[in-house]
Design a protein around this motif. Structure first.
Motif, PDB file in Angstrom:
ATOM      1  N   LYS A 199      34.060   5.561  -4.758  1.00 37.95           N
ATOM      2  CA  LYS A 199      35.333   6.003  -5.313  1.00 37.95           C
ATOM      3  C   LYS A 199      35.486   5.614  -6.789  1.00 37.95           C
ATOM      4  CE  LYS A 199      37.742   5.980  -0.873  1.00 37.95           C
ATOM      5  NZ  LYS A 199      38.841   5.404  -0.069  1.00 37.95           N
ATOM      6  N   GLN A 200      34.608   4.752  -7.251  1.00 36.05           N
ATOM      7  CA  GLN A 200      34.592   4.390  -8.667  1.00 36.05           C
ATOM      8  C   GLN A 200      33.614   5.265  -9.456  1.00 36.05           C
ATOM      9  OE1 GLN A 200      34.286   0.058  -9.360  1.00 36.05           O
ATOM     10  NE2 GLN A 200      34.750  -0.230  -7.192  1.00 36.05           N
ATOM     11  N   GLY A 201      33.043   6.263  -8.767  1.00 41.94           N
ATOM     12  CA  GLY A 201      32.160   7.210  -9.440  1.00 41.94           C
ATOM     13  C   GLY A 201      30.684   6.918  -9.308  1.00 41.94           C
ATOM     14  N   PHE A 202      30.309   5.843  -8.612  1.00 38.76           N
ATOM     15  CA  PHE A 202      28.895   5.505  -8.427  1.00 38.76           C
ATOM     16  C   PHE A 202      28.329   6.278  -7.242  1.00 38.76           C
ATOM     17  CE2 PHE A 202      30.825   2.013 -10.682  1.00 38.76           C
ATOM     18  CZ  PHE A 202      29.879   1.662 -11.628  1.00 38.76           C
ATOM     19  N   HIS A 203      27.079   6.689  -7.344  1.00 36.12           N
ATOM     20  CA  HIS A 203      26.490   7.518  -6.288  1.00 36.12           C
ATOM     21  C   HIS A 203      24.982   7.337  -6.262  1.00 36.12           C
ATOM     22  CE1 HIS A 203      25.372  10.411  -9.514  1.00 36.12           C
ATOM     23  NE2 HIS A 203      26.519  10.040 -10.030  1.00 36.12           N
ATOM     24  N   GLN A 204      24.348   7.906  -5.236  1.00 37.53           N
ATOM     25  CA  GLN A 204      22.926   7.670  -4.993  1.00 37.53           C
ATOM     26  C   GLN A 204      22.043   8.107  -6.158  1.00 37.53           C
ATOM     27  OE1 GLN A 204      21.693   5.934  -2.347  1.00 37.53           O
ATOM     28  NE2 GLN A 204      19.779   6.007  -3.509  1.00 37.53           N
ATOM     29  N   MET A 207      22.616   7.966  -9.231  1.00 42.69           N
ATOM     30  CA  MET A 207      22.634   6.925 -10.251  1.00 42.69           C
ATOM     31  C   MET A 207      21.659   5.817  -9.902  1.00 42.69           C
ATOM     32  SD  MET A 207      26.667   6.441 -11.318  1.00 42.69           S
ATOM     33  CE  MET A 207      26.282   5.152 -12.521  1.00 42.69           C
ATOM     34  N   TYR A 208      21.643   5.439  -8.624  1.00 46.53           N
ATOM     35  CA  TYR A 208      20.739   4.367  -8.195  1.00 46.53           C
ATOM     36  C   TYR A 208      19.278   4.809  -8.288  1.00 46.53           C
ATOM     37  CZ  TYR A 208      25.207   3.118  -5.998  1.00 46.53           C
ATOM     38  OH  TYR A 208      26.526   2.858  -5.752  1.00 46.53           O
ATOM     39  N   ASP A 209      19.029   6.080  -7.995  1.00 52.24           N
ATOM     40  CA  ASP A 209      17.650   6.584  -7.997  1.00 52.24           C
ATOM     41  C   ASP A 209      16.993   6.445  -9.368  1.00 52.24           C
ATOM     42  OD1 ASP A 209      17.882   7.243  -5.337  1.00 52.24           O
ATOM     43  OD2 ASP A 209      18.233   9.373  -5.672  1.00 52.24           O
ATOM     44  N   ILE A 210      17.775   6.671 -10.418  1.00 54.88           N
ATOM     45  CA  ILE A 210      17.216   6.630 -11.774  1.00 54.88           C
ATOM     46  C   ILE A 210      16.654   5.249 -12.105  1.00 54.88           C
ATOM     47  CG2 ILE A 210      17.863   6.695 -14.221  1.00 54.88           C
ATOM     48  CD1 ILE A 210      19.635   9.077 -13.572  1.00 54.88           C
ATOM     49  N   GLY A 211      17.313   4.207 -11.625  1.00 56.17           N
ATOM     50  CA  GLY A 211      16.864   2.846 -11.914  1.00 56.17           C
ATOM     51  C   GLY A 211      16.118   2.196 -10.776  1.00 56.17           C
ATOM     52  N   THR A 212      15.609   3.000  -9.844  1.00 54.33           N
ATOM     53  CA  THR A 212      14.893   2.468  -8.686  1.00 54.33           C
ATOM     54  C   THR A 212      13.399   2.409  -8.949  1.00 54.33           C
ATOM     55  OG1 THR A 212      16.553   3.258  -7.109  1.00 54.33           O
ATOM     56  CG2 THR A 212      14.347   2.860  -6.244  1.00 54.33           C
ATOM     57  N   SER A 213      12.804   1.301  -8.540  1.00 59.79           N
ATOM     58  CA  SER A 213      11.360   1.137  -8.632  1.00 59.79           C
ATOM     59  C   SER A 213      10.889   0.382  -7.396  1.00 59.79           C
ATOM     60  CB  SER A 213      10.983   0.364  -9.904  1.00 59.79           C
ATOM     61  OG  SER A 213       9.582   0.260 -10.045  1.00 59.79           O
ATOM     62  N   SER A 214       9.850   0.899  -6.755  1.00 56.96           N
ATOM     63  CA  SER A 214       9.314   0.283  -5.525  1.00 56.96           C
ATOM     64  C   SER A 214      10.397   0.097  -4.471  1.00 56.96           C
ATOM     65  CB  SER A 214       8.651  -1.062  -5.843  1.00 56.96           C
ATOM     66  OG  SER A 214       7.618  -0.900  -6.797  1.00 56.96           O
ATOM     67  N   PRO A 246      26.507   9.526 -16.215  1.00 53.29           N
ATOM     68  CA  PRO A 246      26.112   9.831 -14.846  1.00 53.29           C
ATOM     69  C   PRO A 246      27.216   9.537 -13.836  1.00 53.29           C
ATOM     70  CG  PRO A 246      25.106   7.791 -15.574  1.00 53.29           C
ATOM     71  CD  PRO A 246      25.822   8.352 -16.754  1.00 53.29           C
ATOM     72  N   ASN A 247      28.252   8.835 -14.264  1.00 57.05           N
ATOM     73  CA  ASN A 247      29.349   8.471 -13.372  1.00 57.05           C
ATOM     74  C   ASN A 247      30.211   9.699 -13.049  1.00 57.05           C
ATOM     75  OD1 ASN A 247      32.264   7.521 -12.832  1.00 57.05           O
ATOM     76  ND2 ASN A 247      31.071   5.637 -12.596  1.00 57.05           N
ATOM     77  N   LYS A 248      30.415   9.986 -11.775  1.00 55.38           N
ATOM     78  CA  LYS A 248      31.136  11.194 -11.351  1.00 55.38           C
ATOM     79  C   LYS A 248      32.600  11.193 -11.779  1.00 55.38           C
ATOM     80  CE  LYS A 248      28.452  12.667  -7.311  1.00 55.38           C
ATOM     81  NZ  LYS A 248      28.475  12.897  -5.842  1.00 55.38           N
ATOM     82  N   ILE A 249      33.275  10.056 -11.636  1.00 60.12           N
ATOM     83  CA  ILE A 249      34.692   9.999 -11.988  1.00 60.12           C
ATOM     84  C   ILE A 249      34.878  10.217 -13.484  1.00 60.12           C
ATOM     85  CG2 ILE A 249      36.778   8.587 -11.964  1.00 60.12           C
ATOM     86  CD1 ILE A 249      35.848   9.549  -9.223  1.00 60.12           C
ATOM     87  N   ALA A 250      33.957   9.696 -14.277  1.00 62.20           N
ATOM     88  CA  ALA A 250      34.036   9.905 -15.726  1.00 62.20           C
ATOM     89  C   ALA A 250      34.000  11.388 -16.049  1.00 62.20           C
ATOM     90  CB  ALA A 250      32.892   9.182 -16.422  1.00 62.20           C
TER      91      ALA A 250
END
Length: 426
Positions: free
Chosen positions: A116-121, A123-130, A340-344
């Protein structure tokens, strides 16, 4: 009265000292001051209003993404890293391989209603490693085309039907070039950090840099051949000059270039430099084939480098605000990047995009977004330099008429620098 004044001053001093002692200081460091200094200053001011217990201090900015990564790699040895660092999207892998940034999965899992703060999967994928999250995206860019509409019209171009293919774009660029000896038809920011605009036309046609197990070069297939031949055509058919990025921007803003292809991140700065001298219109990147075509996400992510737990906890609050709706909206309004934040995007910036359609061009391409590729192994950074050197032989004109040979040489040189598997070693 004097005693009362002294007592009051002592109390005020004690309160101030107590506040200073309870403040946690978080140092941040970011790249490209010409694009981001005002952005981070404004976000820090807003953050201070709601979190006076955390003092955010900015270090002298990094010059570039390469500079940012190299400095952190050195500082990791001397333990002099900032608490929070902003790094290029394609540098996550390099730093994670050295176990430098903190994992963020625990912090993310502990947040309530984070979506609900605009964070979503995504966004996490971009900074994911291993399989683990080490960074959150702060500023996202995609490649777009900038048109000087005055020169387009003078060259007989149709303002309502701007080029959507490279063939159309090169044809129009040649006509603009013919307007006068001091006019450039097109410039292409091929030397952007990390081979970003080399990857873009390859990915746009469904290609990849390496094969699936990252043991062999794959950019020397049809997609890469098309990309390098197109770069060569910009030189041989449209007369593209060999300029660095600042010179390309300045020449375009001065009204001396008809078409400029670069990152959306340049939009605000370029618009300011133009200052109303001519009509600027942005357009989507050419020849993105469907359904396989993608475009590499440029921009930067934010990482926590602090080792102390209390510092890490405070740094997480900083990261949340910078990548949250308020921070992301400020970033978009002060740069040409996309949040990348949806609410923004959906709430804070809804009217902004209506008033600034040039900024919306990149947002309209978000469905094409893919990772900015980082080459594996210890030679990852060296490989980007090798590719840049080969591309330079095309743009300089030295080998502009032999793109197939340049591509073959480039592929061979990159292959030598890839990590060798046990099977290859035998």
């Amino acid at each position: 009265m004097l005693r009362k004044w002294i007592a009051a001053a002592a109390i005020a001093f004690a309160a101030s000292a107590a506040e200073a002692q309870t403040q946690t200081e978080i140092t941040i460091q970011y790249p490209y001051p010409e694009l981001f200094t005002e952005t981070h200053k404004r976000i820090a001011e807003e953050f201070a209003k709601i979190r006076p217990d955390i003092k955010v201090v900015s270090r002298a900015p990094y010059e570039s993404y390469e500079d940012a990564t190299q400095k952190v790699l050195r500082e990791a040895v001397t333990r002099q890293m900032p608490d929070v660092s902003f790094q290029g999207l394609n540098r996550v892998r390099v730093l994670v391989d050295k176990s430098i940034p903190a994992e963020l999965d625990g912090y993310i899992a502990a947040e309530k209603d984070f979506d609900k703060q605009g964070f979503h999967q995504a966004m996490y994928d971009i900074g994911t490693s291993s399989g683990k999250v080490y960074a959150l995206p702060f500023a996202i860019s995609l490649p777009i085309v900038y048109f000087n509409m005055d020169l387009v019209k003078q060259a007989g171009g149709d303002p309502a039907n701007l080029p959507t293919t490279w063939d159309e774009l090169i044809k129009l660029a040649a006509k603009i070039k013919a307007l006068g000896p001091d006019i450039n038809g097109v410039t292409y920011a091929w030397d952007i950090t990390g081979n970003w605009l080399w990857q873009a036309p390859v990915f746009a046609r469904g290609g990849t840099m390496l094969n699936a197990d990252e043991t062999r070069v794959a950019f020397d297939g049809p997609e890469g051949q098309f990309a390098l031949k197109t770069l060569a055509r910009l030189v041989t058919e449209a007369g593209m000059p060999n300029l660095d990025q600042p010179s390309m921007r300045a020449t375009f803003a001065a009204g001396k270039t008809g078409i400029h292809i670069t990152s959306t991140s340049d939009l605000n700065k370029t618009t300011q430099m133009i200052g109303g001298k001519f009509e600027l219109k942005t357009h989507a990147f050419p020849d993105v084939v469907t359904p396989a075509g993608r475009l590499p996400a440029g921009g930067n992510v934010v990482m926590i480098l602090a080792k102390d737990k209390a510092k890490r906890d405070a740094a997480w609050d900083v990261v949340k605000f910078w990548t949250g709706a308020k921070g992301a909206a400020i970033m978009a309004e002060t740069t040409g990047y996309m949040p990348p934040n949806k609410i923004a995007n959906d709430v804070y910036l809804k009217n902004f995009y209506i008033k600034n359609p040039n900024n919306y061009t990149a947002v309209s391409q978000l469905g094409l977004l893919t990772k900015w590729y980082a080459f594996p192994g210890d030679n990852g950074l060296k490989i980007t330099d090798v590719i840049k050197d080969h591309l330079n032989t095309i743009v300089s004109g030295a080998r502009a008429r032999e793109p197939e040979a340049v591509l073959a040489d480039m592929a061979a040189d990159v292959q030598k620098l890839l990590p060798r598997t046990s099977a290859q070693a035998r």
